[in-house]
Scaffold this active site. Sequence first.
Site, PDB file in Angstrom:
ATOM      1  N   GLY A   1       0.760  -1.131   0.107  1.00 50.31           N
ATOM      2  CA  GLY A   1      -0.054  -0.096  -0.024  1.00 50.31           C
ATOM      3  C   GLY A   1       0.953   1.174  -0.126  1.00 50.31           C
ATOM      4  O   GLY A   1       0.171   2.461  -0.098  1.00 50.31           O
TER       5      GLY A   1
ATOM      6  N   GLY B   1       2.503   2.381  -2.480  1.00 52.63           N
ATOM      7  CA  GLY B   1       2.686   2.906  -3.698  1.00 52.63           C
ATOM      8  C   GLY B   1       3.648   2.609  -4.623  1.00 52.63           C
ATOM      9  O   GLY B   1       3.920   3.193  -5.806  1.00 52.63           O
ATOM     10  N   LYS B   2       4.239   1.371  -4.207  1.00 53.10           N
ATOM     11  CA  LYS B   2       5.565   0.832  -5.040  1.00 53.10           C
ATOM     12  C   LYS B   2       5.122   0.640  -6.669  1.00 53.10           C
ATOM     13  O   LYS B   2       5.582   1.231  -7.520  1.00 53.10           O
ATOM     14  CB  LYS B   2       5.875  -0.289  -4.506  1.00 53.10           C
ATOM     15  N   SER B   3       4.033  -0.058  -6.779  1.00 55.96           N
ATOM     16  CA  SER B   3       3.491  -0.427  -8.095  1.00 55.96           C
ATOM     17  C   SER B   3       3.024   0.881  -9.047  1.00 55.96           C
ATOM     18  O   SER B   3       3.337   1.042  -9.966  1.00 55.96           O
ATOM     19  CB  SER B   3       2.288  -1.671  -8.427  1.00 55.96           C
TER      20      SER B   3
ATOM     21  N   SER C   1       9.697  -6.992  -0.589  1.00 57.04           N
ATOM     22  CA  SER C   1      11.252  -7.509  -0.444  1.00 57.04           C
ATOM     23  C   SER C   1      11.627  -6.874   1.103  1.00 57.04           C
ATOM     24  O   SER C   1      12.367  -5.993   1.222  1.00 57.04           O
ATOM     25  CB  SER C   1      12.263  -7.076  -1.257  1.00 57.04           C
TER      26      SER C   1
END
Length: 212
Positions: free
Chosen positions: A48, A50-52, A119
């Site tokens: 959640g 916001g990586k993607s 990760s």
Amino acid sequence: MTSPYNNKENITDKSSDVVWHNATVTSEQRAEQKKQKPVVLWFTGLSGSGKSTVANAVEAKLMALGKHSYLLDGDNVRHGLNKDLGFSDADRIENIRRIGEVAKLFVDSGSIVLTAFISPFISDRQQVRDLLEHDQFLEVFIDTPLEVCESRDPKGLYKKARSGEIKNFTGISSDYEAPLNPEIHVKTAEFSIEQCAEQIVDALIERKYFSF
């Protein structure tokens, strides 16, 4: 029936008979063709954070600039390559190990690779870094406070984790080890997705991974 892929003895025996094949076309030639320096942008952060979303925005900007890139997303990879893995610490480690090897192949192709994975362990991210040359890995820390991630909860995972439906959930029942010295530090709670993406692309240009 036990899968042969889970038999370490079989894997070891097979590996001893495998010899690296040197390709005629070099990684340097592939990079020169693409007019860019290949690199892994390793996006790490809580679920959640916001990586993607940020990684997708960065790739769109790279595409607009005529750059060659590919995004490896955590959820997407678990639908195929890593669909046999769960979310125990051991499986998380293997998940990242495999992704590291795939990312290395993309770097060899001359591409800019974006990986969006939680990760959670520093040692695993370091293991991937060690696979590559010193300038081929940039850690991108999507630094978003847990309370913000939990308030977003786009997949409803935090709610399930809090109720006990999901075990080993990072940030709740499993540790997240934040990067100590990330090359790129992004704060999605303070800046828009557009601003975060621009920050990352600007960092690539400043570090001379490409020019235009």
